[in-house]
Design an enzyme around this catalytic site. Structure first.
Site, PDB file in Angstrom:
ATOM      1  N   PHE A  46       0.873  -1.169   0.000  1.00  0.00           N
ATOM      2  CA  PHE A  46       0.000   0.000   0.000  1.00  0.00           C
ATOM      3  C   PHE A  46       0.914   1.224   0.000  1.00  0.00           C
ATOM      4  O   PHE A  46       1.974   1.216   0.617  1.00  0.00           O
ATOM      5  CB  PHE A  46      -0.971   0.022   1.190  1.00  0.00           C
ATOM      6  CG  PHE A  46      -1.892   1.200   1.084  1.00  0.00           C
ATOM      7  CD1 PHE A  46      -2.898   1.209   0.119  1.00  0.00           C
ATOM      8  CD2 PHE A  46      -1.709   2.342   1.844  1.00  0.00           C
ATOM      9  CE1 PHE A  46      -3.703   2.332  -0.051  1.00  0.00           C
ATOM     10  CE2 PHE A  46      -2.512   3.461   1.671  1.00  0.00           C
ATOM     11  CZ  PHE A  46      -3.516   3.456   0.718  1.00  0.00           C
ATOM     12  N   THR A  47       0.476   2.287  -0.668  1.00  0.00           N
ATOM     13  CA  THR A  47       1.338   3.442  -0.951  1.00  0.00           C
ATOM     14  C   THR A  47       2.032   4.008   0.299  1.00  0.00           C
ATOM     15  O   THR A  47       3.265   4.042   0.365  1.00  0.00           O
ATOM     16  CB  THR A  47       0.499   4.548  -1.617  1.00  0.00           C
ATOM     17  OG1 THR A  47      -0.664   4.788  -0.820  1.00  0.00           O
ATOM     18  CG2 THR A  47       0.060   4.129  -3.019  1.00  0.00           C
ATOM     19  N   ASP A  94      -2.465  -4.642   8.909  1.00  0.00           N
ATOM     20  CA  ASP A  94      -3.085  -3.389   8.465  1.00  0.00           C
ATOM     21  C   ASP A  94      -4.588  -3.657   8.472  1.00  0.00           C
ATOM     22  O   ASP A  94      -5.147  -4.241   7.551  1.00  0.00           O
ATOM     23  CB  ASP A  94      -2.593  -2.998   7.068  1.00  0.00           C
ATOM     24  CG  ASP A  94      -3.247  -1.705   6.581  1.00  0.00           C
ATOM     25  OD1 ASP A  94      -4.275  -1.300   7.168  1.00  0.00           O
ATOM     26  OD2 ASP A  94      -2.755  -1.116   5.624  1.00  0.00           O
ATOM     27  N   LYS A 152     -11.885   4.423   7.584  1.00  0.00           N
ATOM     28  CA  LYS A 152     -12.583   3.515   6.660  1.00  0.00           C
ATOM     29  C   LYS A 152     -13.645   2.732   7.442  1.00  0.00           C
ATOM     30  O   LYS A 152     -14.719   3.251   7.715  1.00  0.00           O
ATOM     31  CB  LYS A 152     -11.586   2.582   5.975  1.00  0.00           C
ATOM     32  CG  LYS A 152     -10.775   3.253   4.864  1.00  0.00           C
ATOM     33  CD  LYS A 152      -9.627   4.044   5.355  1.00  0.00           C
ATOM     34  CE  LYS A 152      -8.694   4.453   4.218  1.00  0.00           C
ATOM     35  NZ  LYS A 152      -7.587   5.290   4.720  1.00  0.00           N
ATOM     36  N   PHE A 179       1.069  10.409  -6.721  1.00  0.00           N
ATOM     37  CA  PHE A 179      -0.309  10.400  -7.226  1.00  0.00           C
ATOM     38  C   PHE A 179      -1.166  11.510  -6.624  1.00  0.00           C
ATOM     39  O   PHE A 179      -2.126  11.954  -7.232  1.00  0.00           O
ATOM     40  CB  PHE A 179      -0.977   9.031  -6.984  1.00  0.00           C
ATOM     41  CG  PHE A 179      -1.015   8.624  -5.542  1.00  0.00           C
ATOM     42  CD1 PHE A 179       0.066   8.004  -4.947  1.00  0.00           C
ATOM     43  CD2 PHE A 179      -2.137   8.868  -4.766  1.00  0.00           C
ATOM     44  CE1 PHE A 179       0.042   7.641  -3.609  1.00  0.00           C
ATOM     45  CE2 PHE A 179      -2.183   8.514  -3.431  1.00  0.00           C
ATOM     46  CZ  PHE A 179      -1.077   7.897  -2.854  1.00  0.00           C
TER      47      PHE A 179
HETATM   48  C1  PLP Z   1      -5.012  -0.311   3.288  1.00  0.00           C
HETATM   49  C2  PLP Z   1      -4.647   1.033   3.796  1.00  0.00           C
HETATM   50  N1  PLP Z   1      -3.635   1.160   4.655  1.00  0.00           N
HETATM   51  C3  PLP Z   1      -3.261   2.345   5.143  1.00  0.00           C
HETATM   52  C4  PLP Z   1      -3.901   3.510   4.769  1.00  0.00           C
HETATM   53  C5  PLP Z   1      -3.398   4.831   5.279  1.00  0.00           C
HETATM   54  O1  PLP Z   1      -4.286   5.430   6.129  1.00  0.00           O
HETATM   55  P1  PLP Z   1      -4.511   7.003   6.246  1.00  0.00           P
HETATM   56  O2  PLP Z   1      -4.998   7.507   4.921  1.00  0.00           O
HETATM   57  O3  PLP Z   1      -5.488   7.148   7.353  1.00  0.00           O
HETATM   58  O4  PLP Z   1      -3.188   7.618   6.600  1.00  0.00           O
HETATM   59  C6  PLP Z   1      -4.976   3.427   3.887  1.00  0.00           C
HETATM   60  C7  PLP Z   1      -5.681   4.660   3.486  1.00  0.00           C
HETATM   61  O5  PLP Z   1      -5.859   5.049   2.398  1.00  0.00           O
HETATM   62  C8  PLP Z   1      -5.353   2.158   3.370  1.00  0.00           C
HETATM   63  O6  PLP Z   1      -6.362   2.012   2.501  1.00  0.00           O
END
Ligand code: PLP
Length: 445
Positions: free
Chosen positions: A112-113, A203, A246, A437
């Site tokens: 994840f980014t 996560d 989320k 992005f």
């Molecule tokens: C799977 C996942 N991990 C971590 C994050 C990071 O969380 P945040 O945007 O609250 O910093 C996100 C949010 O986009 C996510 O979808």
């Protein structure tokens, strides 16, 4: 809360997307008709959550809302220790700094980014150990978030267990299309990591959505509640990072949770440097109260049925129309397969970015890119990563839109699909160093 939405003209949208450099993150929200950019912080809070906001104890230290939040996390997720953070990436930052040494590897079920960037900034390297099916939008594997244990064992044999900081395991896998991991895969992962003394850091951003998919699809879980399955998942892991924006349906918030006291002491000490005191970590008392209530609401079967049912409603409409999407439909959104959708554009022409812009132009529906732009560059070679998945994410906020809004979205996607050959690629004209992005700018070719 009910908010008005505004329709715009084609001329207004054309001006807006050009001004935004063909990046939907750079549009103003008032220029958007139906906002499917993200499900992060965009859900509607319930009557109870709003009532909780009125009970904020804004003491600097020891707010009663913190203890309510801690109780909710212990009750529904089972983790012993809690460190609040302002959102998910705050938790990622702290856990990465504590657990990763220079040169370490962090295997995980797809990147994840923000998670990967924090791992890299701490001196680590992410290694993808998700099953191959996750990279194939056509594969109907019911649990595309599953881990390939051979990939993990190969890595352990190659670098040695001491070089593995931990396994990063996500429920559900955002970048794969909101795909769940099965309980069977998680149990097998636990067994193997126990053999090598490796921790699993979870996560848990969409853990209740993952639990619902296990209930629906995995043999033996039909009679268990989302609440029970959520707890079972957490119990198989050592600690977690959470973006509470989320599943837990708050506009801002997150936390780190864990069972290890030493790790907790370190995290609790570090949070005061980067986030705030260990009993608020960047959140207001009222936000912690709303979060505690949101956690309880997120694990209700009826809620999940409505939430994921809506995502599938949109997905099925697009499937019926022959629009290429990631299959099977996941949990938090419908992901368009931009490679198949715009097969006339090579990946270096940013097809998913161009498709998100074209959809906005058609109807004012805002989606986002999840492909080559999101994947960024290799920090060592500086080359683009070329991910197999080149996707546009139509992310559905919880409890916000009606099925009629989904009909409008489907109509627009179908009309863009019918006119797909007129969509041109893009050229990147501004590229920020981190998480490009969010802020990159493009011009039409
Ligand atoms: C799977 C996942 N991990 C971590 C994050 C990071 O969380 P945040 O945007 O609250 O910093 C996100 C949010 O986009 C996510 O979808």
């Amino acid at each position: 809360m009910v908010e008005p939405v505004f329709m715009s003209t084609l001329k207004e949208r054309k001006e807006a997307i050009e001004r935004a450099g063909y990046n939907t993150f750079l549009l103003r929200s008032e220029e958007v008709y139906i906002d499917l950019l993200t499900d992060s912080g965009t859900s509607a809070m319930s009557d109870r959550q709003w009532a909780g906001m009125m009970l904020g104890d804004e003491a600097y230290a020891g707010s009663r809302n913190f203890f309510n939040l801690e109780n909710a996390i212990q009750k529904y997720y089972g983790y012993k220790y809690v460190v609040p953070t302002h959102q998910g990436r705050g938790a990622e930052h702290i856990i990465s700094k504590i657990m990763i040494k220079q040169g370490d590897f962090i295997p995980g079920n797809m990147y994840f980014t923000t998670t990967k960037l924090h791992q890299e900034l701490a001196g680590g390297k992410f290694v993808d150990i998700i099953i191959d099916e996750a990279h194939d939008p056509e594969s109907m594997h019911p649990f595309k978030g599953d881990v390939d244990l051979n990939k993990l064992e190969n890595l352990i044999n190659e670098v040695g267990q001491d070089q593995i900081a931990y396994v990063a395991m996500a429920t559900t896998v955002n970048m794969a299309g909101g795909q769940p991991i099965s309980m069977a895969s998680l149990k097998a992962l636990r067994k193997l990591t126990n053999q090598y003394g490796i921790k699993i850091i979870h996560d848990m951003t969409r853990v209740a959505e993952n639990a619902f998919m296990i209930q629906q699809k995995e043999e033996g879980y039909q009679h268990k509640s989302v609440e029970e399955i959520t707890r079972m998942i957490c119990d198989l892991t050592d600690g977690a990072t959470m973006s509470a924006k989320k599943d837990a349906m708050v506009n801002i918030g997150g936390f780190l949770a864990m069972n290890d006291k030493e790790l907790f002491d370190e995290a609790r000490n570090m949070v005061v440097i980067y986030e705030g005191l260990h009993t608020y970590g960047g959140m207001a008392g009222r936000d912690m109260e709303a979060l505690a209530i949101g956690i309880a609401e997120s694990v209700k079967d009826e809620h999940m049925k409505a939430r994921i049912g809506q995502v599938h409603y949109l997905g099925n409409k697009l499937l019926e129309a022959g629009v290429p999407i990631v299959k099977p439909v996941g949990t938090h959104g419908v992901f368009l397969d931009a490679r198949a959708f715009l097969s006339h554009l090579s990946q270096d022409k940013f097809p998913a970015q161009a498709l998100a812009a074209a959809l906005y132009l058609d109807s004012g529906v805002r989606a986002m890119e999840r492909g080559i732009v999101s994947a960024g560059r290799d920090p060592i070679t500086g080359e683009h990563h070329y991910p197999k998945l080149e996707l546009v994410r139509l992310t559905i906020p919880r409890r916000v839109y009606t099925q009629a809004h989904m009909d409008v979205v489907a109509e627009s996607v179908i009309s863009v699909f019918e006119n797909r050959n007129s969509i041109r690629g893009l050229k990147m004209v501004y590229e920020p160093k981190y998480l490009r992005f969010f802020q990159a700018r493009f011009e039409s070719l």
